[in-house]
Design an enzyme around this catalytic site. Structure first.
Site, PDB file in Angstrom:
ATOM      1  N   ASP A   1      40.701   5.431 -10.249  1.00  0.00           N
ATOM      2  CA  ASP A   1      40.508   4.038 -10.672  1.00  0.00           C
ATOM      3  C   ASP A   1      40.714   3.061  -9.501  1.00  0.00           C
ATOM      4  O   ASP A   1      40.910   1.868  -9.700  1.00  0.00           O
ATOM      5  CB  ASP A   1      41.442   3.696 -11.837  1.00  0.00           C
ATOM      6  CG  ASP A   1      42.896   3.868 -11.475  1.00  0.00           C
ATOM      7  OD1 ASP A   1      43.194   4.272 -10.322  1.00  0.00           O
ATOM      8  OD2 ASP A   1      43.757   3.601 -12.341  1.00  0.00           O
TER       9      ASP A   1
ATOM     10  N   HIS B   1      26.540   5.983  16.530  1.00  0.00           N
ATOM     11  CA  HIS B   1      27.210   5.437  15.339  1.00  0.00           C
ATOM     12  C   HIS B   1      28.632   5.976  15.228  1.00  0.00           C
ATOM     13  O   HIS B   1      29.055   6.429  14.164  1.00  0.00           O
ATOM     14  CB  HIS B   1      26.401   5.735  14.075  1.00  0.00           C
ATOM     15  CG  HIS B   1      25.232   4.814  13.894  1.00  0.00           C
ATOM     16  ND1 HIS B   1      24.299   4.945  12.907  1.00  0.00           N
ATOM     17  CD2 HIS B   1      24.841   3.715  14.600  1.00  0.00           C
ATOM     18  CE1 HIS B   1      23.386   3.988  13.010  1.00  0.00           C
ATOM     19  NE2 HIS B   1      23.698   3.227  14.036  1.00  0.00           N
TER      20      HIS B   1
ATOM     21  N   ASP C   1      30.627  -2.740  18.604  1.00  0.00           N
ATOM     22  CA  ASP C   1      29.438  -3.112  17.831  1.00  0.00           C
ATOM     23  C   ASP C   1      29.933  -3.396  16.421  1.00  0.00           C
ATOM     24  O   ASP C   1      30.181  -2.469  15.645  1.00  0.00           O
ATOM     25  CB  ASP C   1      28.424  -1.964  17.848  1.00  0.00           C
ATOM     26  CG  ASP C   1      27.173  -2.273  17.030  1.00  0.00           C
ATOM     27  OD1 ASP C   1      27.131  -3.321  16.352  1.00  0.00           O
ATOM     28  OD2 ASP C   1      26.233  -1.456  17.066  1.00  0.00           O
TER      29      ASP C   1
ATOM     30  N   ASP D   1      25.713  -9.143  13.721  1.00  0.00           N
ATOM     31  CA  ASP D   1      25.646  -7.769  14.246  1.00  0.00           C
ATOM     32  C   ASP D   1      25.602  -7.856  15.774  1.00  0.00           C
ATOM     33  O   ASP D   1      24.531  -8.072  16.346  1.00  0.00           O
ATOM     34  CB  ASP D   1      24.389  -7.093  13.682  1.00  0.00           C
ATOM     35  CG  ASP D   1      24.185  -5.685  14.211  1.00  0.00           C
ATOM     36  OD1 ASP D   1      25.091  -5.146  14.866  1.00  0.00           O
ATOM     37  OD2 ASP D   1      23.098  -5.129  13.957  1.00  0.00           O
TER      38      ASP D   1
ATOM     39  N   HIS E   1      17.401   4.993  20.907  1.00  0.00           N
ATOM     40  CA  HIS E   1      17.299   4.306  19.606  1.00  0.00           C
ATOM     41  C   HIS E   1      16.349   3.108  19.709  1.00  0.00           C
ATOM     42  O   HIS E   1      15.835   2.801  20.783  1.00  0.00           O
ATOM     43  CB  HIS E   1      18.688   3.865  19.119  1.00  0.00           C
ATOM     44  CG  HIS E   1      19.396   2.912  20.039  1.00  0.00           C
ATOM     45  ND1 HIS E   1      19.090   1.585  20.121  1.00  0.00           N
ATOM     46  CD2 HIS E   1      20.414   3.112  20.927  1.00  0.00           C
ATOM     47  CE1 HIS E   1      19.885   0.996  20.995  1.00  0.00           C
ATOM     48  NE2 HIS E   1      20.691   1.900  21.519  1.00  0.00           N
TER      49      HIS E   1
ATOM     50  N   HIS F   1      16.193  -4.765  14.962  1.00  0.00           N
ATOM     51  CA  HIS F   1      15.822  -4.718  13.548  1.00  0.00           C
ATOM     52  C   HIS F   1      15.942  -6.106  12.957  1.00  0.00           C
ATOM     53  O   HIS F   1      16.527  -7.004  13.568  1.00  0.00           O
ATOM     54  CB  HIS F   1      16.752  -3.746  12.804  1.00  0.00           C
ATOM     55  CG  HIS F   1      18.221  -3.984  13.068  1.00  0.00           C
ATOM     56  ND1 HIS F   1      18.959  -4.905  12.366  1.00  0.00           N
ATOM     57  CD2 HIS F   1      19.071  -3.455  13.992  1.00  0.00           C
ATOM     58  CE1 HIS F   1      20.207  -4.903  12.826  1.00  0.00           C
ATOM     59  NE2 HIS F   1      20.308  -4.044  13.824  1.00  0.00           N
TER      60      HIS F   1
ATOM     61  N   HIS G   1      20.467  -4.036   8.312  1.00  0.00           N
ATOM     62  CA  HIS G   1      19.110  -3.562   8.570  1.00  0.00           C
ATOM     63  C   HIS G   1      18.247  -4.145   7.452  1.00  0.00           C
ATOM     64  O   HIS G   1      17.973  -3.501   6.446  1.00  0.00           O
ATOM     65  CB  HIS G   1      19.058  -2.031   8.595  1.00  0.00           C
ATOM     66  CG  HIS G   1      19.829  -1.449   9.752  1.00  0.00           C
ATOM     67  ND1 HIS G   1      20.254  -0.144   9.790  1.00  0.00           N
ATOM     68  CD2 HIS G   1      20.255  -2.001  10.913  1.00  0.00           C
ATOM     69  CE1 HIS G   1      20.899   0.075  10.939  1.00  0.00           C
ATOM     70  NE2 HIS G   1      20.922  -1.038  11.621  1.00  0.00           N
TER      71      HIS G   1
ATOM     72  N   GLU H   1      18.899  -5.109  21.045  1.00  0.00           N
ATOM     73  CA  GLU H   1      20.046  -4.284  21.398  1.00  0.00           C
ATOM     74  C   GLU H   1      19.681  -3.038  22.209  1.00  0.00           C
ATOM     75  O   GLU H   1      19.950  -1.916  21.783  1.00  0.00           O
ATOM     76  CB  GLU H   1      20.799  -3.875  20.138  1.00  0.00           C
ATOM     77  CG  GLU H   1      19.914  -3.303  19.017  1.00  0.00           C
ATOM     78  CD  GLU H   1      20.727  -2.962  17.771  1.00  0.00           C
ATOM     79  OE1 GLU H   1      21.669  -2.170  17.893  1.00  0.00           O
ATOM     80  OE2 GLU H   1      20.415  -3.489  16.686  1.00  0.00           O
TER      81      GLU H   1
ATOM     82  N   TYR I   1      22.618   5.148  27.904  1.00  0.00           N
ATOM     83  CA  TYR I   1      23.668   6.101  27.526  1.00  0.00           C
ATOM     84  C   TYR I   1      23.511   7.387  28.324  1.00  0.00           C
ATOM     85  O   TYR I   1      22.391   7.765  28.690  1.00  0.00           O
ATOM     86  CB  TYR I   1      23.567   6.464  26.034  1.00  0.00           C
ATOM     87  CG  TYR I   1      23.439   5.276  25.127  1.00  0.00           C
ATOM     88  CD1 TYR I   1      24.554   4.714  24.516  1.00  0.00           C
ATOM     89  CD2 TYR I   1      22.185   4.697  24.876  1.00  0.00           C
ATOM     90  CE1 TYR I   1      24.433   3.604  23.686  1.00  0.00           C
ATOM     91  CE2 TYR I   1      22.056   3.592  24.052  1.00  0.00           C
ATOM     92  CZ  TYR I   1      23.184   3.047  23.459  1.00  0.00           C
ATOM     93  OH  TYR I   1      23.053   1.953  22.647  1.00  0.00           O
TER      94      TYR I   1
ATOM     95  N   ARG J   1      25.647  -0.872  25.522  1.00  0.00           N
ATOM     96  CA  ARG J   1      24.663  -1.545  24.653  1.00  0.00           C
ATOM     97  C   ARG J   1      25.047  -3.022  24.600  1.00  0.00           C
ATOM     98  O   ARG J   1      26.245  -3.347  24.608  1.00  0.00           O
ATOM     99  CB  ARG J   1      24.666  -0.937  23.234  1.00  0.00           C
ATOM    100  CG  ARG J   1      23.699  -1.600  22.274  1.00  0.00           C
ATOM    101  CD  ARG J   1      23.428  -0.789  20.986  1.00  0.00           C
ATOM    102  NE  ARG J   1      24.581  -0.615  20.126  1.00  0.00           N
ATOM    103  CZ  ARG J   1      25.253   0.515  19.994  1.00  0.00           C
ATOM    104  NH1 ARG J   1      24.883   1.594  20.667  1.00  0.00           N
ATOM    105  NH2 ARG J   1      26.298   0.598  19.188  1.00  0.00           N
TER     106      ARG J   1
ATOM    107  N   GLU K   1      23.959  -6.494  22.412  1.00  0.00           N
ATOM    108  CA  GLU K   1      23.183  -6.868  21.212  1.00  0.00           C
ATOM    109  C   GLU K   1      23.433  -8.322  20.813  1.00  0.00           C
ATOM    110  O   GLU K   1      24.573  -8.731  20.610  1.00  0.00           O
ATOM    111  CB  GLU K   1      23.594  -5.956  20.044  1.00  0.00           C
ATOM    112  CG  GLU K   1      22.911  -6.316  18.732  1.00  0.00           C
ATOM    113  CD  GLU K   1      23.252  -5.353  17.587  1.00  0.00           C
ATOM    114  OE1 GLU K   1      24.309  -4.701  17.646  1.00  0.00           O
ATOM    115  OE2 GLU K   1      22.451  -5.278  16.644  1.00  0.00           O
TER     116      GLU K   1
HETATM  117  N1  GLY Z   1      25.479  -1.271  14.199  1.00  0.00           N
HETATM  118  C1  GLY Z   1      24.262  -1.242  13.544  1.00  0.00           C
HETATM  119  C2  GLY Z   1      23.181  -1.745  14.382  1.00  0.00           C
HETATM  120  O1  GLY Z   1      23.413  -2.336  15.407  1.00  0.00           O
HETATM  121  O2  GLY Z   1      22.048  -1.634  14.045  1.00  0.00           O
HETATM  122 MN    MN Z   2      25.035  -3.477  15.995  1.00  0.00          MN
HETATM  123 MN    MN Z   3      21.937  -3.914  15.186  1.00  0.00          MN
END
Ligand code: GLY
Ligand code: MN
Ligand code: MN
Length: 482
Positions: free
Chosen positions: A58, A255, A272, A283, A362, A366, A373, A408, A412, A446, A448
């Site tokens: 619960d 991730h 991130d 984001d 990647h 997005h 997303h 982004e 890597y 990265r 972003e």
């Molecule tokens: N952390 C998710 C993205 O940057 O798309």
């Molecule tokens: Mn992100």
């Molecule tokens: Mn993102």
């Protein structure tokens, strides 16, 4: 050491005056109504989210409204339903009948007048009145977001409309409504952008505070604690996604969400993370040197990633295509790595053989909105490009004013990709193995930002330092004040 005494009575950024949520949702519904030219007898039915529990217990998970329901209703609480009568453009909202036990355990039961004032439906009913309302509308067609929604519709009518309305008398359409909602959500209204701007502003501020706190010996989850304390203080209460607080080799795990490691001098730290404000996501990613100064390798490789990032950001404008921006970033990255001595070959060879995807596996970005997303990245008939790296690109459509995207790119060193590449006769001639192998523990970088496309270019919703000199200066000042 100075003690940390947060001043909880004042926020760095006061919450803005916003277009009321009822007004915002009304405009959202108007967009949807405009897409349906129904003459009568057609309705939309949606069930809002309900509280979820942890496995078989619960223990309640934090409630977060389903995005499409939120978009159309503005209701951020559980157990509501809505019906839209498409011909008369009427918004029927159905609220649960809360009882005394609800008042004892969960909160005050609001009157219908209070609910009416909050959400401004054209008609407000209790959820057990759904059957009689449906019967009075006598729909010949019902638009539902998917097959699950169709099940909810049938179940709810079985519970509340037995003998009043026969579900079989209405044809169910589970395809058109979702497409229509995706279309509506592609372009953010000014009311939505107000929320996204504040999310971006506070998220940027919180990232900047994390940068000041970063030091050898700190933990990944300690950095999360710093970020979240600033976000929550400002009313950003819900994570938009699972935050990535990745140090050392963890920064090359795209991730990584364990966030349990203690950091050491000389490593990189990649953050991130973003929370949402009134449902709207931020984001942001930044990568910083734990000890306050980039090593020589970190410095030049960061400069490659930053070049790709800035070039893509500059390209965000109406008419630009995300796949073109993605491929331009790939070129910049392979050229930068080649000029740094890690790759061999012409730019065309490195692009034709997809060498870029070994280092940037990647998508470039997005759509962003009520979901991190956000939907709509692929118009009907446009498919993913079956090519390494770019196959993960989440948006392939031409940008238009009102769209909000992330940019982004990253660089890597991922042993799981590079080890097989060394053994691949097509790729290995392009890899300077003796230079790359020592970097297998380097991690990743990265950067972003979140960008709203405007008539004249874009508005950057993210403002966190990203130039090498600026990062080092902030860290130096922070260390001196510690
Ligand atoms: N952390 C998710 C993205 O940057 O798309
Ligand atoms: Mn992100
Ligand atoms: Mn993102």
């Amino acid at each position: 050491m100075r003690s940390y005494r947060p001043d909880l009575a004042t926020e760095r950024f006061p919450q803005p005056t916003l277009t009321p949520v009822a007004e915002m949702a009304r405009a959202n519904r108007a967009k949807l109504f405009d897409l349906f030219e129904e003459t009568g007898g057609s309705i939309v039915y949606m069930r809002g989210g309900s509280v979820q529990h942890r496995y078989d217990t619960d223990t309640e998970a934090p409630f977060r409204q389903e995005s499409r329901f939120w978009y159309l209703s503005g209701v951020a609480e559980p157990d509501y339903h809505l019906v839209l009568d498409l011909a008369s453009r009427t918004f029927h909202l159905f609220t649960p009948r809360r009882d005394t036990q609800y008042a004892v355990w969960n909160g005050r039961v609001r009157s219908l007048d209070e609910i009416r004032e909050a959400y401004a439906p054209d008609e407000l009913h209790y959820d057990d009145q759904l059957g009689e309302v449906i019967a009075s509308l006598a729909p010949g067609r019902v638009f539902l977001v998917d097959a699950d929604a169709e099940r909810a519709w049938t179940e709810h009518l079985a519970a509340h409309a037995a003998g009043v309305f026969d579900p079989a008398s209405a044809e169910c359409d589970t395809l058109s409504l979702n497409d229509a909602l995706v279309h509506c959500r592609l372009h953010k209204s000014e009311a939505e952008l107000e929320r996204m701007r504040y999310a971006g502003q506070v998220n940027s501020y919180a990232h900047s505070e994390v940068l000041k706190a970063l030091q050898p010996g700190a933990t990944e989850y300690g950095m999360r604690a710093v970020l979240e304390s600033h976000l929550i203080r400002h009313g950003l209460l819900h994570p938009a996604y699972s935050g990535i607080y990745a140090s050392g080799t963890n920064s090359a795990i795209l991730h990584y969400v364990e966030n349990t490691r203690r950091m050491e001098a000389g490593e990189l730290f990649l953050i991130d993370a973003g929370f949402e404000y009134m449902g709207y996501s931020s984001d942001t990613t930044r990568t910083w040197p734990v000890s306050g100064r980039f090593t020589d390798d970190q410095r030049w490789i960061y400069a490659v990633a930053l070049h790709a990032h800035k070039q893509a950001v500059d390209g965000v404008a109406a008419g630009a295509r995300m796949e073109d921006l993605h491929l331009a970033a790939c070129r910049t990255i392979v050229e930068g790595l080649r000029d740094g001595g890690l790759l061999r070959g012409t730019t065309e060879e490195l692009m034709d053989k997809n060498v870029f995807a070994l280092f940037f596996p990647h998508g470039l970005g997005h759509f962003l909105g009520l979901d991190t997303h956000d939907p709509g990245g692929y118009p009907k008939g446009v498919d993913r490009i079956e090519r390494p790296g770019i196959r993960y690109l989440r948006a392939r459509r031409e940008l238009e004013p009102g769209m909000v995207v992330t940019i982004e790119p990253g660089v890597y060193f991922i042993p799981a990709l590079l080890a097989p590449a060394f053994a691949d006769p097509a790729l290995s001639p392009h890899l300077v193995r003796e230079r790359i192998e020592p970097l297998l523990g380097f991690g990743g970088i990265r950067i972003e930002d979140n960008l709203a496309v405007t008539e004249t270019g874009h508005e950057n919703l993210t403002d966190v330092v990203k130039e090498i000199d600026d990062i080092e200066a902030v860290m130096r000042d922070a260390a001196a004040g510690r």
